[in-house]
Design a protein around this motif. Structure first.
Motif, PDB file in Angstrom:
ATOM      1  N   TRP A   1       2.731  45.497  -0.616  1.00  0.00           N
ATOM      2  CA  TRP A   1       2.910  44.497  -1.672  1.00  0.00           C
ATOM      3  C   TRP A   1       4.393  44.334  -1.980  1.00  0.00           C
ATOM      4  N   CYS A   2       4.804  43.084  -2.144  1.00  0.00           N
ATOM      5  CA  CYS A   2       6.185  42.823  -2.537  1.00  0.00           C
ATOM      6  C   CYS A   2       6.223  42.620  -4.044  1.00  0.00           C
ATOM      7  N   ALA A   3       7.435  42.500  -4.570  1.00  0.00           N
ATOM      8  CA  ALA A   3       7.596  42.359  -6.022  1.00  0.00           C
ATOM      9  C   ALA A   3       7.007  41.054  -6.533  1.00  0.00           C
ATOM     10  N   ASN A   4       6.787  40.082  -5.644  1.00  0.00           N
ATOM     11  CA  ASN A   4       6.217  38.793  -6.040  1.00  0.00           C
ATOM     12  C   ASN A   4       4.701  38.785  -5.954  1.00  0.00           C
ATOM     13  N   GLY A   5       4.095  39.919  -5.628  1.00  0.00           N
ATOM     14  CA  GLY A   5       2.646  40.009  -5.601  1.00  0.00           C
ATOM     15  C   GLY A   5       2.004  39.591  -4.291  1.00  0.00           C
ATOM     16  N   HIS A   6       2.806  39.312  -3.271  1.00  0.00           N
ATOM     17  CA  HIS A   6       2.245  38.975  -1.965  1.00  0.00           C
ATOM     18  C   HIS A   6       1.790  40.259  -1.279  1.00  0.00           C
ATOM     19  N   VAL A   7       0.733  40.137  -0.501  1.00  0.00           N
ATOM     20  CA  VAL A   7       0.279  41.302   0.251  1.00  0.00           C
ATOM     21  C   VAL A   7       0.280  40.961   1.729  1.00  0.00           C
TER      22      VAL A   7
ATOM     23  N   ASP B   1       9.020  44.066   5.364  1.00  0.00           N
ATOM     24  CA  ASP B   1       9.499  42.791   4.835  1.00  0.00           C
ATOM     25  C   ASP B   1       8.328  41.860   4.595  1.00  0.00           C
ATOM     26  N   CYS B   2       8.268  41.289   3.398  1.00  0.00           N
ATOM     27  CA  CYS B   2       7.211  40.336   3.086  1.00  0.00           C
ATOM     28  C   CYS B   2       7.409  39.087   3.937  1.00  0.00           C
ATOM     29  N   PRO B   3       6.394  38.681   4.718  1.00  0.00           N
ATOM     30  CA  PRO B   3       6.548  37.498   5.580  1.00  0.00           C
ATOM     31  C   PRO B   3       6.583  36.195   4.790  1.00  0.00           C
ATOM     32  N   ARG B   4       6.199  36.226   3.535  1.00  0.00           N
ATOM     33  CA  ARG B   4       6.136  34.987   2.751  1.00  0.00           C
ATOM     34  C   ARG B   4       7.421  34.715   1.990  1.00  0.00           C
ATOM     35  N   CYS B   5       8.068  35.758   1.459  1.00  0.00           N
ATOM     36  CA  CYS B   5       9.282  35.511   0.666  1.00  0.00           C
ATOM     37  C   CYS B   5      10.463  36.321   1.173  1.00  0.00           C
ATOM     38  N   GLY B   6      10.241  37.212   2.150  1.00  0.00           N
ATOM     39  CA  GLY B   6      11.357  37.949   2.730  1.00  0.00           C
ATOM     40  C   GLY B   6      11.816  39.149   1.923  1.00  0.00           C
TER      41      GLY B   6
HETATM   42 ZN   LIG Z   1       6.514  38.244  -1.009  1.00  0.00          ZN
END
Ligand SMILES: [Zn+2]
Length: 112
Positions: free
Chosen positions: A34-40, A56-61
């Motif tokens: 999980w990233c700090a933006n809540g993406h998994v 690395d989050c693939p959605r927000c980096g």
């Molecule tokens: Zn993210």
């Protein structure tokens, strides 16, 4: 667009993947990050590999971690946090000076 679903759909070991029936099927482990933006994101690794602490989050980096409640800090501070910190600093300027003066006075007393 649907990269998250694509990753899930091709998860090794869960689908009818013919090549894996030939004997080169390796045990896999899937780790959720999980990233700090809540993406998994759920990359999969060979079972014998120690998964990395950060992915690395693939959605927000931003960096993502396996602990949903405590994701890694983003590489860059978010604007509103910076602003809040700035405001806090400004508001505590007077207090900060008083505390500093007091601390310095104590330091001098200790030395003497
Ligand atoms: Zn993210």
């Amino acid at each position: 667009m649907a990269s998250g679903n694509a990753i899930r759909g091709t998860r090794v070991g869960s689908g009818p993947m013919r090549w894996s029936e030939r004997g080169d099927q390796a045990a896999r482990q899937t780790v959720a990050y999980w990233c700090a933006n809540g993406h998994v994101t759920e990359p999969s690794f060979a079972a014998e590999v120690q998964p990395p602490e950060v992915w690395d989050c693939p959605r927000c980096g931003q960096p993502a971690g396996p602990n949903r409640a405590a994701p890694p800090q983003p590489a860059r501070a978010e604007p509103y946090k910076t602003h809040l910190a700035y405001v806090k600093e400004r508001r505590s300027d007077a207090d900060g000076e008083a505390i500093l003066a007091e601390a310095l006075a104590r330091l001098h007393q200790r030395r003497n």
